[in-house]
Design a protein around this motif. Structure first.
Motif, PDB file in Angstrom:
ATOM      1  N   GLY A   3       0.346  -1.962  -4.890  1.00 30.14           N
ATOM      2  CA  GLY A   3      -0.290  -2.705  -3.730  1.00 30.14           C
ATOM      3  C   GLY A   3       0.457  -3.887  -3.183  1.00 30.14           C
ATOM      4  N   GLN A   4       0.775  -4.862  -4.261  1.00 28.65           N
ATOM      5  CA  GLN A   4       1.433  -5.946  -4.052  1.00 28.65           C
ATOM      6  C   GLN A   4       3.047  -5.692  -3.789  1.00 28.65           C
ATOM      7  OE1 GLN A   4       1.142  -7.904  -7.859  1.00 28.65           O
ATOM      8  NE2 GLN A   4      -0.711  -8.829  -7.256  1.00 28.65           N
ATOM      9  N   THR A   5       3.610  -4.963  -4.355  1.00 24.55           N
ATOM     10  CA  THR A   5       4.944  -4.291  -4.201  1.00 24.55           C
ATOM     11  C   THR A   5       5.046  -3.703  -2.744  1.00 24.55           C
ATOM     12  OG1 THR A   5       5.187  -4.002  -6.338  1.00 24.55           O
ATOM     13  CG2 THR A   5       6.902  -3.187  -5.099  1.00 24.55           C
ATOM     14  N   GLN A   6       4.147  -2.693  -2.222  1.00 24.71           N
ATOM     15  CA  GLN A   6       4.356  -2.262  -1.235  1.00 24.71           C
ATOM     16  C   GLN A   6       4.022  -3.225   0.119  1.00 24.71           C
ATOM     17  OE1 GLN A   6       1.489   0.877  -1.795  1.00 24.71           O
ATOM     18  NE2 GLN A   6       2.941   2.329  -2.340  1.00 24.71           N
ATOM     19  N   ALA A   7       3.331  -4.168  -0.270  1.00 22.98           N
ATOM     20  CA  ALA A   7       3.007  -5.069   0.933  1.00 22.98           C
ATOM     21  C   ALA A   7       4.112  -6.214   1.179  1.00 22.98           C
ATOM     22  CB  ALA A   7       1.619  -6.040   0.383  1.00 22.98           C
ATOM     23  N   LYS A   8       4.697  -6.398  -0.112  1.00 28.59           N
ATOM     24  CA  LYS A   8       5.960  -7.404   0.080  1.00 28.59           C
ATOM     25  C   LYS A   8       6.773  -6.841   0.644  1.00 28.59           C
ATOM     26  CE  LYS A   8       9.076 -10.019  -3.163  1.00 28.59           C
ATOM     27  NZ  LYS A   8       9.394 -10.414  -4.425  1.00 28.59           N
ATOM     28  N   GLU A  40       6.646  -4.517   2.958  1.00 23.26           N
ATOM     29  CA  GLU A  40       6.020  -3.818   4.062  1.00 23.26           C
ATOM     30  C   GLU A  40       6.190  -2.480   4.191  1.00 23.26           C
ATOM     31  OE1 GLU A  40       8.170  -6.211   7.242  1.00 23.26           O
ATOM     32  OE2 GLU A  40       7.008  -8.059   7.087  1.00 23.26           O
ATOM     33  N   MET A  41       5.765  -1.791   3.203  1.00 23.93           N
ATOM     34  CA  MET A  41       5.601  -0.362   3.282  1.00 23.93           C
ATOM     35  C   MET A  41       4.371   0.162   3.578  1.00 23.93           C
ATOM     36  SD  MET A  41       7.534   0.483  -0.227  1.00 23.93           S
ATOM     37  CE  MET A  41       9.262  -0.008  -0.693  1.00 23.93           C
ATOM     38  N   ALA A  42       4.051  -0.127   5.047  1.00 29.35           N
ATOM     39  CA  ALA A  42       2.546  -0.066   5.526  1.00 29.35           C
ATOM     40  C   ALA A  42       2.052   1.452   5.290  1.00 29.35           C
ATOM     41  CB  ALA A  42       2.603  -0.433   7.249  1.00 29.35           C
ATOM     42  N   ASP A  43       2.787   2.500   5.673  1.00 26.28           N
ATOM     43  CA  ASP A  43       2.454   3.725   5.353  1.00 26.28           C
ATOM     44  C   ASP A  43       2.013   4.228   3.883  1.00 26.28           C
ATOM     45  OD1 ASP A  43       2.775   4.166   8.126  1.00 26.28           O
ATOM     46  OD2 ASP A  43       4.863   4.862   7.997  1.00 26.28           O
ATOM     47  N   ASP A  44       2.832   3.627   3.357  1.00 22.94           N
ATOM     48  CA  ASP A  44       2.580   3.969   1.582  1.00 22.94           C
ATOM     49  C   ASP A  44       1.336   3.396   1.243  1.00 22.94           C
ATOM     50  OD1 ASP A  44       4.991   5.426   1.492  1.00 22.94           O
ATOM     51  OD2 ASP A  44       6.116   3.809   0.975  1.00 22.94           O
ATOM     52  N   LEU A  45       1.018   2.021   1.534  1.00 20.38           N
ATOM     53  CA  LEU A  45       0.127   1.240   1.091  1.00 20.38           C
ATOM     54  C   LEU A  45      -1.393   1.772   1.851  1.00 20.38           C
ATOM     55  CD1 LEU A  45      -1.266  -1.235  -0.274  1.00 20.38           C
ATOM     56  CD2 LEU A  45      -0.679  -2.524   1.560  1.00 20.38           C
ATOM     57  N   TYR A  46      -0.896   2.072   3.192  1.00 20.01           N
ATOM     58  CA  TYR A  46      -2.278   2.949   3.757  1.00 20.01           C
ATOM     59  C   TYR A  46      -2.768   4.075   2.848  1.00 20.01           C
ATOM     60  CZ  TYR A  46      -5.028   4.677   7.703  1.00 20.01           C
ATOM     61  OH  TYR A  46      -6.235   5.046   8.297  1.00 20.01           O
ATOM     62  N   ILE A  56     -10.248  -1.955  -3.989  1.00 23.76           N
ATOM     63  CA  ILE A  56     -10.170  -1.573  -2.608  1.00 23.76           C
ATOM     64  C   ILE A  56     -10.092  -2.989  -1.751  1.00 23.76           C
ATOM     65  CG2 ILE A  56     -11.302  -0.563  -0.642  1.00 23.76           C
ATOM     66  CD1 ILE A  56     -10.775   1.723  -2.194  1.00 23.76           C
ATOM     67  N   ARG A  57     -10.723  -3.849  -1.982  1.00 19.00           N
ATOM     68  CA  ARG A  57     -10.940  -5.057  -1.149  1.00 19.00           C
ATOM     69  C   ARG A  57      -9.497  -5.588  -1.219  1.00 19.00           C
ATOM     70  NH1 ARG A  57     -15.099  -7.395  -3.390  1.00 19.00           N
ATOM     71  NH2 ARG A  57     -14.114  -8.808  -4.462  1.00 19.00           N
ATOM     72  N   GLU A  58      -8.888  -5.725  -2.562  1.00 15.25           N
ATOM     73  CA  GLU A  58      -7.608  -6.381  -2.799  1.00 15.25           C
ATOM     74  C   GLU A  58      -6.303  -5.691  -2.106  1.00 15.25           C
ATOM     75  OE1 GLU A  58      -7.045  -6.641  -7.055  1.00 15.25           O
ATOM     76  OE2 GLU A  58      -8.134  -8.623  -7.117  1.00 15.25           O
ATOM     77  N   LEU A  59      -6.568  -4.183  -2.010  1.00 16.09           N
ATOM     78  CA  LEU A  59      -5.396  -3.297  -1.366  1.00 16.09           C
ATOM     79  C   LEU A  59      -5.597  -3.637   0.330  1.00 16.09           C
ATOM     80  CD1 LEU A  59      -5.892  -0.036  -3.408  1.00 16.09           C
ATOM     81  CD2 LEU A  59      -3.916  -1.974  -3.602  1.00 16.09           C
ATOM     82  N   VAL A  60      -6.908  -3.539   0.460  1.00 16.55           N
ATOM     83  CA  VAL A  60      -7.084  -4.096   2.016  1.00 16.55           C
ATOM     84  C   VAL A  60      -6.520  -5.386   2.539  1.00 16.55           C
ATOM     85  CG1 VAL A  60      -8.682  -4.251   3.942  1.00 16.55           C
ATOM     86  CG2 VAL A  60      -8.895  -2.399   2.388  1.00 16.55           C
ATOM     87  N   PHE A 106      -2.698  -5.176   2.747  1.00 15.55           N
ATOM     88  CA  PHE A 106      -2.376  -4.615   4.000  1.00 15.55           C
ATOM     89  C   PHE A 106      -2.495  -5.560   5.007  1.00 15.55           C
ATOM     90  CE2 PHE A 106      -2.564  -2.017   7.676  1.00 15.55           C
ATOM     91  CZ  PHE A 106      -1.812  -0.922   7.511  1.00 15.55           C
ATOM     92  N   LEU A 107      -3.510  -6.242   5.258  1.00  9.90           N
ATOM     93  CA  LEU A 107      -3.782  -7.225   6.297  1.00  9.90           C
ATOM     94  C   LEU A 107      -2.866  -8.443   6.203  1.00  9.90           C
ATOM     95  CD1 LEU A 107      -7.625  -7.092   6.707  1.00  9.90           C
ATOM     96  CD2 LEU A 107      -5.949  -5.903   8.020  1.00  9.90           C
ATOM     97  N   ASN A 108      -2.388  -8.818   4.937  1.00  7.48           N
ATOM     98  CA  ASN A 108      -1.537  -9.936   4.748  1.00  7.48           C
ATOM     99  C   ASN A 108      -0.135  -9.444   5.115  1.00  7.48           C
ATOM    100  OD1 ASN A 108      -3.377 -11.692   4.015  1.00  7.48           O
ATOM    101  ND2 ASN A 108      -3.125 -11.109   1.713  1.00  7.48           N
ATOM    102  N   MET A 109       0.211  -8.494   5.546  1.00  4.09           N
ATOM    103  CA  MET A 109       1.714  -8.125   6.154  1.00  4.09           C
ATOM    104  C   MET A 109       1.590  -8.560   7.504  1.00  4.09           C
ATOM    105  SD  MET A 109       2.711  -4.290   4.679  1.00  4.09           S
ATOM    106  CE  MET A 109       1.172  -3.564   5.245  1.00  4.09           C
ATOM    107  N   ARG A 110       3.064  -8.712   7.969  1.00  2.62           N
ATOM    108  CA  ARG A 110       3.079  -8.986   9.352  1.00  2.62           C
ATOM    109  C   ARG A 110       2.527  -7.984  10.429  1.00  2.62           C
ATOM    110  NH1 ARG A 110       9.063  -9.527  10.870  1.00  2.62           N
ATOM    111  NH2 ARG A 110       8.981  -7.728   9.714  1.00  2.62           N
ATOM    112  N   ALA A 111       2.058  -8.568  11.422  1.00  3.74           N
ATOM    113  CA  ALA A 111       1.411  -7.523  12.367  1.00  3.74           C
ATOM    114  C   ALA A 111       2.333  -6.593  12.824  1.00  3.74           C
ATOM    115  CB  ALA A 111       0.850  -8.366  13.781  1.00  3.74           C
ATOM    116  N   ILE A 112       3.599  -6.730  13.049  1.00  6.84           N
ATOM    117  CA  ILE A 112       4.482  -5.722  13.333  1.00  6.84           C
ATOM    118  C   ILE A 112       4.682  -4.673  12.237  1.00  6.84           C
ATOM    119  CG2 ILE A 112       6.594  -7.125  12.576  1.00  6.84           C
ATOM    120  CD1 ILE A 112       8.056  -6.000  15.329  1.00  6.84           C
ATOM    121  N   ALA A 113       4.571  -5.006  11.144  1.00  6.23           N
ATOM    122  CA  ALA A 113       5.112  -4.240  10.042  1.00  6.23           C
ATOM    123  C   ALA A 113       3.485  -3.294   9.765  1.00  6.23           C
ATOM    124  CB  ALA A 113       4.933  -4.918   8.613  1.00  6.23           C
TER     125      ALA A 113
END
Length: 417
Positions: free
Chosen positions: A48-53, A55-61, A83-87, A90-97
């Protein structure tokens, strides 16, 4: 554990795809024994951390959706935490991502938590949904959810989450311009926070909001103190919000007409590591304010539009500062004249004539300028300041006091009878 060490090595060498493939393999391997389950938990968090870093939004979703079906291997508390950490990631990514998927994600997870009867997880996810609505400027929807959630949290006495939701409620009211309700929600959040351990990041958020509310009330001295506390707390946990707190500190100094202090703050030991375009913009604003230069001020606003116009807090206060500077410059230019063409004033200050006419009209109505505008001829007629005779005002005051005395004597006379 050896596989996780291998993942760290791959990430260190920027072999992102290989690391993700290995993490997926760990997660999908058969789960037998506590040690394997612990490794799976760490692998999910790392993925989750790697995908968020990156900005792999689809994969993290997709990962979050997959997790809902495989949380049975974990205890209820650990599953909720994952679940809470993964969400959150996801929310910590930039809005555009995030590609606009944050609301569907939160709503889907909340529905799943309700179906699974996971009350604490649902409440935590609803607080994240409130945050998303605040970020998206849908403040009424945020307040609607917050109202219901706050009633629940007060019953079960979950103070940590209660503080977060009360803080979000304060932010929503502040954005809607309701400062009194915003202050009330913030006071409730601070009172609740006093009874628990408050992590530095949450304490910094409370201080930042306190500073914003005091700034709304034009108490920039108190506001600066809160922003300083927020900056220190954010800095202690290396949170990027520290730059925002530092920027607001500089804004307070500009609004307090203490532009000299801006340079010493920016070159201070703590602030040096945050040097960037946002702080440079505030330094230049401070310089323009010090020089009382409208032209310089407007140029900086255009050059740093993203960091000034893009921040509603800075924009609102600098708008007020611009009006003050414009008034001061106009009064200085008009001072030698008893009659002056508005066009001439506009040329001297290097602004459009329509804007100058509008500002002069406002100043006359506000009584900061004594005069009239002859718009037919395009001339400003300035009146000389004259001492107003206070005899009439004082006479009215005396008559008013005598009226009160007569009324008092009349009431006493009635009692005597």
């Amino acid at each position: 554990m050896e596989d996780l060490e291998r993942v760290e090595q791959l990430l260190f060498k920027d072999n992102i795809n290989e690391a993700i493939d290995l993490l997926n393999a760990i997660i999908k391997s058969p789960a037998k024994g506590e040690e394997i389950i612990k490794v799976k938990e760490l692998a999910i968090t790392k993925l989750g951390q790697t995908q968020a870093k990156h900005e792999m939004a689809d994969d993290l979703y997709s990962l979050i959706e997959e997790m809902k079906g495989s949380v049975g291997m974990f205890s209820k508390a650990k599953a909720a935490k994952l679940i809470r950490e993964l969400v959150d990631q996801f929310l910590n990514m930039r809005a555009i991502a995030r590609k606009g998927k944050e609301i569907p994600l939160c709503e889907n997870c909340i529905s799943w938590a309700k179906a699974e009867n996971r009350v604490y997880l649902r409440q935590a996810l609803e607080s994240r949904l409130i945050l998303v609505y605040v970020e998206r400027q849908d403040y009424n929807e945020a307040l609607k959810i917050a109202s219901t959630l706050l009633r629940e949290l007060k019953k079960i006495d979950d103070k940590a989450l209660l503080v977060e939701v009360q803080l979000l409620e304060s932010k929503a009211y502040q954005k809607l311009g309701n400062v009194s309700k915003s202050r009330a929600s913030l006071t409730s959040a601070k009172t609740t926070a006093n009874g628990i351990y408050c992590p530095p990041k949450l304490q910094a958020s409370l201080d930042l909001q306190s500073g914003i509310i005091h700034a709304e009330e034009k108490d920039f001295k108190t506001s600066y103190s809160y922003f300083y506390e927020a900056f220190e707390n954010y800095d202690s946990v290396d949170d990027p919000q520290a730059v925002i707190a530092l920027k607001y500190m500089l804004l307070c100094k500009v609004m307090l007409n203490q532009a000299d202090d801006v340079q010493s703050i920016v070159t201070g030991k703590l602030a040096l590591r945050y040097t960037g375009p946002e702080l440079i913009a505030m330094q230049q604003i401070a310089k323009a304010s010090q020089n009382r230069s409208i032209a310089e001020f407007k140029t900086i606003l255009k050059q740093h539009n993203e960091y000034i116009e893009g921040d509603p807090i800075v924009k609102s206060h600098l708008g007020a500062l611009y009006d003050t500077l414009l008034e001061q410059n106009l009064l200085r230019i008009i001072e030698p004249f008893s009659r002056v063409e508005v066009d001439h004033v506009a040329k001297l200050i290097n602004l459009p004539q329509d804007a100058i006419e509008q500002k002069l009209s406002q100043m006359i109505l506000d009584k900061t300028l004594h005069g009239i505008l002859d718009q037919g001829k395009g001339i400003l007629v300035v009146f000389e300041d004259s001492n107003v005779d206070q005899t009439y005002t004082k006479a009215l005051g005396t008559i008013g006091q005598l009226g009160k005395v007569v009324d008092s004597l009349y009431q006493k006379a009635k009692h005597v009878q």
